[in-house]
Design a protein around this motif. Structure first.
Motif, PDB file in Angstrom:
ATOM      1  N   ALA A  76       0.840  -1.207   0.000  1.00  0.00           N
ATOM      2  CA  ALA A  76       0.000   0.000   0.000  1.00  0.00           C
ATOM      3  C   ALA A  76       0.873   1.253   0.000  1.00  0.00           C
ATOM      4  N   ALA A  77       1.965   1.227   0.755  1.00  0.00           N
ATOM      5  CA  ALA A  77       2.873   2.378   0.793  1.00  0.00           C
ATOM      6  C   ALA A  77       3.535   2.593  -0.558  1.00  0.00           C
ATOM      7  N   LEU A  78       3.924   1.510  -1.220  1.00  0.00           N
ATOM      8  CA  LEU A  78       4.539   1.652  -2.541  1.00  0.00           C
ATOM      9  C   LEU A  78       3.528   2.167  -3.545  1.00  0.00           C
ATOM     10  N   GLU A  79       2.306   1.666  -3.491  1.00  0.00           N
ATOM     11  CA  GLU A  79       1.276   2.166  -4.408  1.00  0.00           C
ATOM     12  C   GLU A  79       1.068   3.670  -4.223  1.00  0.00           C
ATOM     13  N   THR A  80       0.962   4.121  -2.985  1.00  0.00           N
ATOM     14  CA  THR A  80       0.784   5.547  -2.709  1.00  0.00           C
ATOM     15  C   THR A  80       1.965   6.353  -3.231  1.00  0.00           C
ATOM     16  N   ALA A  81       3.173   5.868  -3.003  1.00  0.00           N
ATOM     17  CA  ALA A  81       4.375   6.563  -3.456  1.00  0.00           C
ATOM     18  C   ALA A  81       4.431   6.638  -4.981  1.00  0.00           C
ATOM     19  N   LEU A  82       4.072   5.538  -5.659  1.00  0.00           N
ATOM     20  CA  LEU A  82       4.112   5.530  -7.127  1.00  0.00           C
ATOM     21  C   LEU A  82       3.033   6.425  -7.719  1.00  0.00           C
TER      22      LEU A  82
END
Length: 96
Positions: free
Chosen positions: A17-23
């Motif tokens: 979820a953190a990577l999705e938000t960052a991307l």
């Protein structure tokens, strides 16, 4: 000649979820840069930790020039969530 810059990235365990938000934030930051023709973010249906970011650029030089103007602060959350370095390549469009 439009080129695609294609990245495959894997999130650390529990960080998808953190990577999705960052991307999403990176795609939003890249779209208005000179030479960018768009950005797409996809997630692997069979592996929720694997993401694909596809940026479209007028040419490779435009992508390289834009990299210098991208706010490096937007990259920090991505780097914290990644499980290893991104796999990136340039691609030519043959059919679009």
């Amino acid at each position: 000649m439009t080129v695609a810059r294609h990245y495959i990235m894997h999130a650390k365990e529990g960080m998808d979820a953190a990577l999705e938000t960052a991307l999403r934030a990176i795609a939003d930051a890249v779209r208005p840069l000179p030479g960018c023709e768009g950005a797409e973010l996809l997630r692997d249906i069979g592996n929720e930790r694997r993401f694909v970011l596809i940026e479209r650029w007028v040419d490779i030089d435009a992508h390289k020039a834009a990299a210098g103007s991208l706010d490096k602060g937007v990259l920090a959350p991505m780097m914290a969530a990644l499980d290893g370095p991104p796999d990136g390549i340039y691609l030519d469009y043959l059919i679009r």
